[in-house]
Design a protein around this motif. Structure first.
Motif, mmCIF file in Angstrom:
data_model
loop_
_atom_site.group_PDB
_atom_site.id
_atom_site.type_symbol
_atom_site.label_atom_id
_atom_site.label_comp_id
_atom_site.label_asym_id
_atom_site.label_seq_id
_atom_site.Cartn_x
_atom_site.Cartn_y
_atom_site.Cartn_z
ATOM 1 N N HIS A 1 -3.566 -0.867 -4.215
ATOM 2 C CA HIS A 1 -4.910 -1.108 -3.259
ATOM 3 C C HIS A 1 -4.452 -2.519 -2.888
ATOM 4 O O HIS A 1 -3.977 -3.402 -3.220
ATOM 5 N N ASP B 1 -6.392 -4.969 -2.064
ATOM 6 C CA ASP B 1 -7.091 -6.190 -2.949
ATOM 7 C C ASP B 1 -6.326 -6.721 -3.828
ATOM 8 O O ASP B 1 -6.344 -7.859 -4.320
ATOM 9 N N GLN B 2 -5.118 -6.086 -4.237
ATOM 10 C CA GLN B 2 -4.368 -6.210 -5.545
ATOM 11 C C GLN B 2 -3.004 -7.362 -5.103
ATOM 12 O O GLN B 2 -2.341 -7.781 -5.989
ATOM 13 N N THR C 1 0.792 -1.091 -0.001
ATOM 14 C CA THR C 1 0.103 0.137 -0.110
ATOM 15 C C THR C 1 0.803 1.128 0.029
ATOM 16 O O THR C 1 0.468 2.315 -0.541
#
Length: 105
Positions: free
Chosen positions: A7, A9-10, A2
């Motif tokens: 993000h 979620d990646q 981050t």
């Protein structure tokens, strides 16, 4: 992850790409190693020193090692995190835990 602007979620996708890339590099390294071993026959230079043959992949690997080390040291930006000083005695618990461990037989 981050901190670099990605993000959360990646993260899974990043690991999947890294795993695929690692597999691809391993296959290519094996092919390159076999190619370099086949270029020259094993030849004695002097005494126990040889070149070519099965030693060539290791010489090639060392060249890639030096190249990648140079690339890494010139482009890597390290994440050192935030520094904090123990002015309030916040690490006293750690010191007490170390003393307790040292006192145990």
């Amino acid at each position: 992850h981050t901190a670099r602007g990605f993000h959360g979620d990646q993260l899974s996708a990043s690991f999947s790409i890294a795993f695929f890339g690692n597999s691809l590099v391993a296959i290519l390294a094996g092919e390159l190693g076999q190619y370099t071993a086949d270029i020259l026959p094993l030849t004695q230079l002097s005494g126990s020193f040889h070149y070519g043959g099965y030693t060539a992949p290791f010489v090639t690997a060392n060249m890639f090692l030096v190249f990648c080390f140079s690339l890494l040291t010139s482009t890597w930006s390290e994440n050192y995190g935030q520094s904090s000083k123990d002015v309030d005695g916040k690490n006293d618990g750690l010191f007490e835990a170390a003393q307790l461990i040292a006192a145990q037989p």
